[in-house]
Enzyme design. Structure first.
Site, PDB file in Angstrom:
ATOM      1  N   ASP A   1       0.605  -1.404   0.331  1.00 55.15           N
ATOM      2  CA  ASP A   1       0.027  -0.468  -0.083  1.00 55.15           C
ATOM      3  C   ASP A   1       0.559   1.001   0.124  1.00 55.15           C
ATOM      4  O   ASP A   1       2.213   0.459  -0.707  1.00 55.15           O
ATOM      5  CB  ASP A   1      -0.726  -0.063   0.974  1.00 55.15           C
ATOM      6  CG  ASP A   1      -0.210   0.049   2.396  1.00 55.15           C
ATOM      7  OD1 ASP A   1       0.838   0.218   2.716  1.00 55.15           O
ATOM      8  OD2 ASP A   1      -0.341  -1.062   3.321  1.00 55.15           O
TER       9      ASP A   1
ATOM     10  N   TYR B   1       2.691  -0.650  26.151  1.00 48.72           N
ATOM     11  CA  TYR B   1       3.083  -1.624  25.549  1.00 48.72           C
ATOM     12  C   TYR B   1       4.303  -1.984  26.530  1.00 48.72           C
ATOM     13  O   TYR B   1       4.562  -1.386  27.867  1.00 48.72           O
ATOM     14  CB  TYR B   1       4.850  -1.127  25.184  1.00 48.72           C
ATOM     15  CG  TYR B   1       4.239  -0.291  23.920  1.00 48.72           C
ATOM     16  CD1 TYR B   1       5.399  -0.866  22.032  1.00 48.72           C
ATOM     17  CD2 TYR B   1       3.801   1.204  23.490  1.00 48.72           C
ATOM     18  CE1 TYR B   1       5.200  -0.284  21.477  1.00 48.72           C
ATOM     19  CE2 TYR B   1       3.448   1.664  22.155  1.00 48.72           C
ATOM     20  CZ  TYR B   1       4.565   0.601  21.392  1.00 48.72           C
ATOM     21  OH  TYR B   1       3.765   1.557  20.163  1.00 48.72           O
TER      22      TYR B   1
END
Ligand SMILES: *[C@@H]1O[C@H](CO)[C@@H](O)[C@H](O)[C@H]1NC(C)=O
Ligand SMILES: *[C@@H]1O[C@H](CO)[C@@H](O)[C@H](O)[C@H]1NC(C)=O
Ligand SMILES: *[C@@H]1O[C@H](CO)[C@@H](O)[C@H](O)[C@H]1NC(C)=O
Ligand SMILES: *[C@@H]1O[C@H](CO)[C@@H](O)[C@H](O)[C@H]1NC(C)=O
Ligand SMILES: *[C@@H]1O[C@H](CO)[C@@H](O)[C@H](O)[C@H]1NC(C)=O
Ligand SMILES: *[C@@H]1O[C@H](CO)[C@@H](O)[C@H](O)[C@H]1NC(C)=O
Length: 571
Positions: free
Chosen positions: A100, A255
């Site tokens: 993409d 995270y």
């Protein structure tokens, strides 16, 4: 508190390639040439040289922004030339990450690091294939210029997901996760450290810092002032990554902290190599301990660098880094660590196994882009084998690496080499909006029936666990292309250019072998859910959404989507 730093990954115009490109230019030959045996006992084998050239050519096809007048990819146009203008920055240039039009710093940094490290250890392969100028050109295309690290530039409008050529990319490309001081909304330690590692690795390459006689001389593109510039960027980014980590502790909430320990350690270790500094070295060691990276069986990829760390620790110890080996002392300790890791890959005991058809498989990680874990392991094994403790281990590691490389090059149940344009049996439907020539997002498999352009040199995702490969454009887990998929193949190929008179496996495959082996039915993966009640239209839409990657709500969401999709190893 946050230091200003001089960084931006995307730009092509400020740095010019330094070496003269060959004239006439290297252009990939037609796929039919991949059936011809080389039949000479000399190095380089021209089939390996051509493969190296094709693999680099893929990166040229992925360029974003204004194309240089040396552009070899005749069907590419200037594109996304307004990136950053909304914030009065030039964010044009760089490389599209995959099939993409997203530009994403984190996987790009990994790819660049991997390529520079490989061009250091197996650099003579580039020279022998006359590809060093293209390597230089490729690296120049990724050079930073501005003052902010932008981690991703992308179309963030899910409702308007774009599938089409490079002339009509939607203008509204939100910057995601910028790291301008004060503006940072996401943790950035991992991205900054990853970019630092890339700059340090490339500084080592441009400064000709090789790792001793076990490895080849670096590719011949030395320029010490350029190496210094790269090193300055690497140091600044590393300092930023460290400060950021401590300055913004809540950044770690999204995270697990372990997700950037490997990036910090890798940056520090490459910096210690670049600067001959025991400080960086001890920081690398302490991150390795702090984040409990020892004794693990992780996959090696763009988001999981620990196995590469172990190999590089061993290489530095082997080279006696520092005065008389003063700081990178214990070679045998790192050999024990590396060989434990590799022996579990070869003999079992870790999470990975070999499929019936012989592909190294990591459950989860290999479910899409299955070749990537296998080729990264092959690349590390080939490198580490040079300094293995015994000849027997060296042979076993090289043999295993060769088996994975051969698999990717056509020794598989499909008899298909998984590199576009290398042989008549190569895939012809890589998931690539720009190569497809289509613009109907609801019919990307059939519109147009034949892909418009051949994306030479692109390594595709790879087969499923049963060894089946469906050459279907919308099946992105198997057919998508990406910057990091090509990276280990480049280093492996450079090694074969410099050392291998025999042909890459695919020369044995005459036209028709893939056609004879094509699987029936449908794929069964994230793009084609096997047991779902979704309508066909919904499945196609899902595939497109997942592969185009945008966000319905905000740029931030797109980032997570993207990261989730491309980061199965840790979540
Ligand atoms: C590289 O260039 C040299 C000099 O032009 C030429 O002799 C050699 O055949 C080329 N090698 C390859 C692999 O293209
Ligand atoms: C580049 O532009 C030409 C028209 O000038 C077009 O035919 C071609 O498809 C474009 N390439 C891509 C990748 O969209
Ligand atoms: C070396 O790199 C510097 C800095 O990028 C550049 O200005 C110079 O032209 C390069 N030298 C050569 C010989 O390419
Ligand atoms: C590394 O630093 C040491 C001093 O700590 C010095 O003796 C040695 O020559 C340096 N090595 C290189 C390659 O610069
Ligand atoms: C080096 O590593 C080996 C193997 O792990 C270990 O036995 C030895 O004690 C270490 N030596 C030093 C000086 O740390
Ligand atoms: C090149 O081949 C020789 C002999 O097969 C091997 O010993 C050596 O390790 C290889 N070099 C590389 C860089 O793989």
């Amino acid at each position: 508190m946050t230091p200003l730093f001089t960084l931006l990954i995307f730009s092509t115009h400020s740095v010019l390639a330094q070496l003269l490109l060959p004239s006439p230019a290297f252009l990939p030959p037609p796929a039919s040439s991949g059936t011809r045996a080389y039949n000479q006992d000399t190095i380089p084998n021209s089939q390996w040289s051509t493969l190296l050239g094709n693999l680099l050519y893929f990166y040229e096809a992925q360029r974003s922004g204004h194309l240089p007048n040396t552009n070899r990819v005749s069907w590419r146009n200037d594109s996304a030339v307004n990136d950053g203008s909304d914030v009065h920055l030039d964010l044009t240039g760089g490389y599209y990450d995959a099939g993409d039009y997203i530009k994403c710093t984190f996987p790009l940094s990994f790819s660049i690091m991997s390529i520079c490290w490989g061009a250091n250890d197996f650099g003579r392969g580039y020279d022998l294939a006359n590809q060093t100028a293209y390597l230089d050109d490729m690296l120049a295309g990724a050079h930073p210029t501005s003052r902010t690290l932008y981690v991703q530039v992308a179309d963030a409008n899910l409702d308007n997901a774009y599938w089409g050529g490079d002339l009509n990319i939607p203008q509204d490309r939100h910057r995601i996760r910028s790291m301008t001081p004060g503006e940072a909304v996401f943790p950035g330690t991992d991205a900054a450290a990853g970019a630092s590692a890339a700059f340090a690795a490339c500084s080592n390459l441009y400064a000709n810092r090789n790792l001793g006689p076990s490895f080849s001389a670096p590719a011949s593109l030395q320029n010490s002032s350029y190496a210094d510039i790269l090193l300055t960027h690497a140091r600044d980014l590393y300092a930023f990554a460290q400060t950021y980590q401590t300055a913004v502790p809540q950044a770690g909430v999204a995270y697990a902290s372990s997700s950037y320990g490997d990036e910090l350690a890798m940056a520090a270790l490459l910096l210690s190599w670049a600067t001959n500094s025991s400080d960086y070295y001890s920081q690398a060691e302490s991150y390795y301990k702090q984040y409990s990276l020892g004794g693990t069986d992780f996959v090696f990829n763009w988001d999981s660098k620990t196995p590469g760390l172990v190999v590089l620790f061993a290489q530095l110890a082997n080279a006696g880094a520092g005065a008389g080996g003063s700081f990178a002392g214990n070679l045998s300790g790192w050999q024990v660590e590396a060989e434990r890791y590799f022996d579990r890959i070869l003999n079992g005991g870790g999470p990975s196994f070999k499929t019936n058809s012989g592909l190294l498989w990591y459950p989860g990680d290999s479910d899409d882009a299955s070749l990537n874990p296998a080729l990264n392991a092959a690349m590390l094994l080939t490198r580490y084998a040079q300094i293995a403790t015994t000849q027997e281990k060296k042979k076993n590691y090289l043999d295993f690496a060769q088996s994975q490389l051969d698999y990717a090059l056509g020794n598989n149940p499909m008899s298909a080499p998984y590199i576009v344009g290398s042989n008549p049996n190569s895939p012809v439907n890589p998931h690539s909006a720009m190569a497809s020539g289509g613009n109907d997002i609801n019919h990307i498999d059939t519109s147009p029936p034949q892909e418009a352009y051949i994306l030479y040199g692109a390594v595709v995702g790879g087969p499923d666990r049963k060894g089946r490969f469906y050459d279907i454009r919308s099946d992105w887990p198997e057919t998508e292309v990406a910057l990091d998929y090509n990276a280990p193949m480049l280093s492996l190929t450079a090694m074969h250019v410099l050392n291998d008179t025999s042909d890459p496996f695919f020369t044995r495959l005459q036209a028709g072998t893939f056609a004879a082996n094509k699987p029936g039915g449908k794929p069964c993966d994230a793009a084609f859910p096997c047991h779902s009640g979704l309508s066909k239209g919904a499945k196609v839409a899902l595939g497109v959404v997942l592969s185009i990657v945008g966000s319905a709500i905000a740029a931030a969401v797109a980032y997570y989507f993207y990261r989730r999709r491309r980061q199965r190893s840790k979540y």
